[in-house]
Design a protein around this motif. Structure first.
Motif, mmCIF file in Angstrom:
data_model
loop_
_atom_site.group_PDB
_atom_site.id
_atom_site.type_symbol
_atom_site.label_atom_id
_atom_site.label_comp_id
_atom_site.label_asym_id
_atom_site.label_seq_id
_atom_site.Cartn_x
_atom_site.Cartn_y
_atom_site.Cartn_z
ATOM 1 N N HIS A 100 0.824 -1.197 0.000
ATOM 2 C CA HIS A 100 0.000 0.000 0.000
ATOM 3 C C HIS A 100 0.862 1.253 0.000
ATOM 4 C CE1 HIS A 100 -3.122 2.789 0.643
ATOM 5 N NE2 HIS A 100 -3.018 2.896 1.957
ATOM 6 N N VAL A 101 1.896 1.250 0.850
ATOM 7 C CA VAL A 101 2.771 2.412 0.928
ATOM 8 C C VAL A 101 3.502 2.626 -0.387
ATOM 9 C CG1 VAL A 101 4.804 3.364 2.070
ATOM 10 C CG2 VAL A 101 3.020 2.241 3.428
ATOM 11 N N SER A 102 3.893 1.533 -1.015
ATOM 12 C CA SER A 102 4.627 1.658 -2.274
ATOM 13 C C SER A 102 3.738 2.198 -3.385
ATOM 14 C CB SER A 102 5.184 0.290 -2.689
ATOM 15 O OG SER A 102 4.130 -0.578 -3.073
ATOM 16 N N GLY A 103 2.431 2.200 -3.123
ATOM 17 C CA GLY A 103 1.523 2.782 -4.110
ATOM 18 C C GLY A 103 1.111 1.833 -5.210
ATOM 19 N N GLU A 104 1.485 0.534 -5.120
ATOM 20 C CA GLU A 104 1.145 -0.372 -6.215
ATOM 21 C C GLU A 104 -0.305 -0.861 -6.177
ATOM 22 O OE1 GLU A 104 1.828 -1.641 -9.010
ATOM 23 O OE2 GLU A 104 3.677 -0.595 -9.350
ATOM 24 N N PRO A 105 -0.692 -1.795 -5.253
ATOM 25 C CA PRO A 105 -2.012 -2.406 -5.344
ATOM 26 C C PRO A 105 -3.165 -1.430 -5.217
ATOM 27 C CG PRO A 105 -0.564 -3.645 -3.899
ATOM 28 C CD PRO A 105 0.097 -2.338 -4.169
ATOM 29 N N LEU A 106 -3.050 -0.458 -4.328
ATOM 30 C CA LEU A 106 -4.173 0.442 -4.088
ATOM 31 C C LEU A 106 -3.990 1.772 -4.790
ATOM 32 C CD1 LEU A 106 -4.745 -0.325 -0.302
ATOM 33 C CD2 LEU A 106 -5.686 -1.462 -2.314
ATOM 34 N N ASN A 107 -3.134 1.805 -5.752
ATOM 35 C CA ASN A 107 -2.879 3.023 -6.512
ATOM 36 C C ASN A 107 -4.165 3.466 -7.209
ATOM 37 O OD1 ASN A 107 -2.017 4.985 -8.293
ATOM 38 N ND2 ASN A 107 -0.103 3.942 -8.795
ATOM 39 N N PRO A 108 -4.649 4.677 -6.943
ATOM 40 C CA PRO A 108 -5.907 5.122 -7.560
ATOM 41 C C PRO A 108 -5.783 5.375 -9.054
ATOM 42 C CG PRO A 108 -4.879 6.932 -6.354
ATOM 43 C CD PRO A 108 -4.077 5.710 -6.041
ATOM 44 N N ASN A 109 -4.580 5.415 -9.569
ATOM 45 C CA ASN A 109 -4.378 5.638 -10.996
ATOM 46 C C ASN A 109 -5.060 4.522 -11.779
ATOM 47 O OD1 ASN A 109 -3.515 5.983 -13.594
ATOM 48 N ND2 ASN A 109 -1.342 6.177 -13.102
ATOM 49 N N PRO A 110 -6.050 4.853 -12.631
ATOM 50 C CA PRO A 110 -6.763 3.801 -13.363
ATOM 51 C C PRO A 110 -5.866 3.002 -14.295
ATOM 52 C CG PRO A 110 -7.303 5.980 -14.232
ATOM 53 C CD PRO A 110 -6.525 6.199 -12.971
ATOM 54 N N ASP A 111 -4.691 3.531 -14.616
ATOM 55 C CA ASP A 111 -3.774 2.827 -15.507
ATOM 56 C C ASP A 111 -2.759 1.977 -14.750
ATOM 57 O OD1 ASP A 111 -4.943 3.977 -17.770
ATOM 58 O OD2 ASP A 111 -3.699 5.777 -17.595
ATOM 59 N N SER A 112 -2.872 1.922 -13.416
ATOM 60 C CA SER A 112 -1.906 1.140 -12.652
ATOM 61 C C SER A 112 -2.051 -0.339 -12.982
ATOM 62 C CB SER A 112 -2.118 1.347 -11.151
ATOM 63 O OG SER A 112 -3.278 0.671 -10.710
ATOM 64 N N ARG A 113 -0.937 -1.044 -12.822
ATOM 65 C CA ARG A 113 -0.925 -2.468 -13.180
ATOM 66 C C ARG A 113 -1.882 -3.276 -12.314
ATOM 67 N NH1 ARG A 113 2.761 -6.245 -11.403
ATOM 68 N NH2 ARG A 113 4.066 -4.570 -10.584
ATOM 69 N N TRP A 114 -1.954 -2.956 -11.003
ATOM 70 C CA TRP A 114 -2.845 -3.693 -10.121
ATOM 71 C C TRP A 114 -4.310 -3.414 -10.451
ATOM 72 C CZ3 TRP A 114 -2.181 -7.287 -6.299
ATOM 73 C CH2 TRP A 114 -0.855 -7.595 -5.944
ATOM 74 N N PHE A 118 -7.041 -6.330 -11.421
ATOM 75 C CA PHE A 118 -8.313 -6.621 -10.768
ATOM 76 C C PHE A 118 -9.491 -6.504 -11.739
ATOM 77 C CE2 PHE A 118 -6.093 -5.317 -6.676
ATOM 78 C CZ PHE A 118 -5.967 -6.618 -6.229
ATOM 79 N N LYS A 119 -9.435 -5.528 -12.637
ATOM 80 C CA LYS A 119 -10.496 -5.392 -13.641
ATOM 81 C C LYS A 119 -10.496 -6.591 -14.579
ATOM 82 C CE LYS A 119 -11.114 -0.371 -13.777
ATOM 83 N NZ LYS A 119 -11.031 0.848 -14.627
ATOM 84 N N ASP A 120 -9.294 -7.021 -14.973
ATOM 85 C CA ASP A 120 -9.189 -8.196 -15.829
ATOM 86 C C ASP A 120 -9.770 -9.425 -15.144
ATOM 87 O OD1 ASP A 120 -7.966 -6.724 -17.773
ATOM 88 O OD2 ASP A 120 -5.940 -7.483 -17.407
ATOM 89 N N ASN A 121 -9.588 -9.523 -13.833
ATOM 90 C CA ASN A 121 -10.113 -10.675 -13.108
ATOM 91 C C ASN A 121 -11.632 -10.738 -13.177
ATOM 92 O OD1 ASN A 121 -7.649 -11.648 -12.393
ATOM 93 N ND2 ASN A 121 -7.747 -11.042 -10.247
#
Length: 404
Positions: A100-114, A118-121
């Motif tokens: 979370h701190v690193s900004g990856e999984p919960l990154n609000p950026n719609p283009d983020s990899r995570w 999740f959308k692909d899932n």
């Protein structure tokens, strides 16, 4: 084999043996049914669906290029994402504070990899559900393919398959969506299969994959490459007959590449019928509503008594023709009959205008029951079309076409 059938096979081979295929002649022959012997149907479908060019000398190089391209799609959309982040299959609850701190999984950026993952899932779960139940009356799609994907089965590729990804994915909240006919679909978090369905869901041994998993992969890659439409319920019914035809090709060299060839033929077919799957186009001139209305306008022209009866009972074409037209009749008949109908549809120079006549013929051939039945009986009849020799339906549709 009858002498007439042998003659037809010889006619197809003569046309397909020319340096440049005479498309008009091929359409004419294919319209009356394509023999399955010697891989003739597989080859004809690839030409009629614009996968193979008319110049025979270009076939080998083009297929190699397209199959290599499909392998690249597999690497970029299935293999590499799994390698890049080995724990991407965890649920949202399992995301760590460090992540979370690193900004990856919960990154609000719609283009983020995570976020993309999740959308692909969500798309993948719907594809998985539909692919698993493809033609449940046939064991073919549950059986292992003789040619599992080499890239995916390579032990050096440490990544999660789509099967594993579905098993590991947990969506905390239910996904509720209404399909085009107003039915609510609810996808709940995955649970172990019930004992009664173990035969359907039991994983194959390591190194094997079922035919339905190949269909799932085709649909997932299509959805990734076409985000504007992604995946819509029913696309599995369009892929199924194409893949079955190619995966049972007696030509082992072509059979081995059934997945890639199916993907490109499906993509070309969807380019022609995708408007049917786009809800925002329903009421446009090119949308499914317009096509359903054309079925009734044709019926009015050919059998006004039956047309008025259906109108009187307020039986609207969307009650039955929606599925007929959208899925190219793939849910109305057994797979061998669907494939025979598709011979004529793919050969149709007007590109599926013949489907409107087939639909009209289906109504006229049960006109006596419809004229005698009440609303409830007729709705049941139309939504569960009776067993019929499809050759009679196609002949009646051809008669309607020539009687214009």
């Amino acid at each position: 084999m009858s002498s007439l059938h042998r003659i037809r096979i010889a006619e197809f081979k003569a046309v397909l043996g020319e340096p440049k295929i005479n498309l008009a002649k091929l359409r004419e022959l294919s319209f009356s049914g394509i023999p399955c012997e010697d891989g003739l149907r597989c080859l004809c479908w690839k030409i009629l669906l614009n996968y193979l060019p008319l110049e025979q000398a270009l076939w080998s190089s083009l297929m190699k290029k397209q199959r290599d391209l499909y392998s690249q799609f597999l690497k970029e959309m299935i293999i590499q994402p799994g390698i890049a982040k080995a724990n991407l299959g965890v649920s949202r609850e399992d995301v760590t504070l460090e992540d979370h701190v690193s900004g990856e999984p919960l990154n609000p950026n719609p283009d983020s990899r995570w976020n993309t993952y999740f959308k692909d899932n969500e798309v993948l779960l719907q594809i998985d559900k539909d692919a698993r139940r493809l033609y449940p009356n046939m064991v073919f799609f549950q059986r292992p393919t003789d040619y599992p994907c080499r890239l995916i089965m390579d032990p050096q590729n440490d990544f999660e398959t789509l099967r594993k990804r579905v098993e590991q994915t947990t969506l905390k909240s239910q996904i509720v969506a209404r399909n085009r006919m107003g039915v609510t679909n609810v996808s709940t978090p995955l649970k172990p299969a019930a004992p009664s369905s173990l035969m359907e869901y039991e994983p194959l041994p390591k190194g094997s994959e079922a035919h339905w998993e190949v269909v799932e992969r085709i649909l997932f890659i299509y959805a990734k490459l076409n985000p504007g439409i992604a995946y819509v319920q029913g696309m599995n019914e369009i892929v199924g007959p194409i893949y079955y035809t190619f995966a049972t090709d007696p030509n082992c060299e072509w059979k081995e590449h059934a997945e890639a060839d199916t993907f490109f033929c499906f993509t070309n077919l969807m380019a022609e019928i995708r408007d049917n799957f786009i809800k925002s186009l329903d009421d446009s001139q090119c949308g499914i509503t317009s096509r359903m209305e054309r079925v009734y306008s044709t019926l009015k022209e050919k059998d006004v008594e039956l047309y008025l009866k259906l109108q009187e009972q307020n039986i609207k074409p969307q009650f039955f023709a929606f599925r007929w037209l959208m899925l190219l009749l793939s849910q109305e008949f057994l797979l061998p009959d669907v494939i025979r109908i598709w011979d004529s549809l793919f050969a149709d120079e007007s590109r599926f205008d013949f489907l409107l006549l087939v639909s009209c013929a289906m109504l006229i051939l049960i006109r006596d029951q419809l004229l005698e039945g009440d609303f409830t009986l007729n709705m049941r009849l139309l939504q569960d079309y009776p067993t019929f020799d499809v050759s009679h339906i196609l002949k009646k549709a051809k008669d309607l076409q020539t009687s214009k």
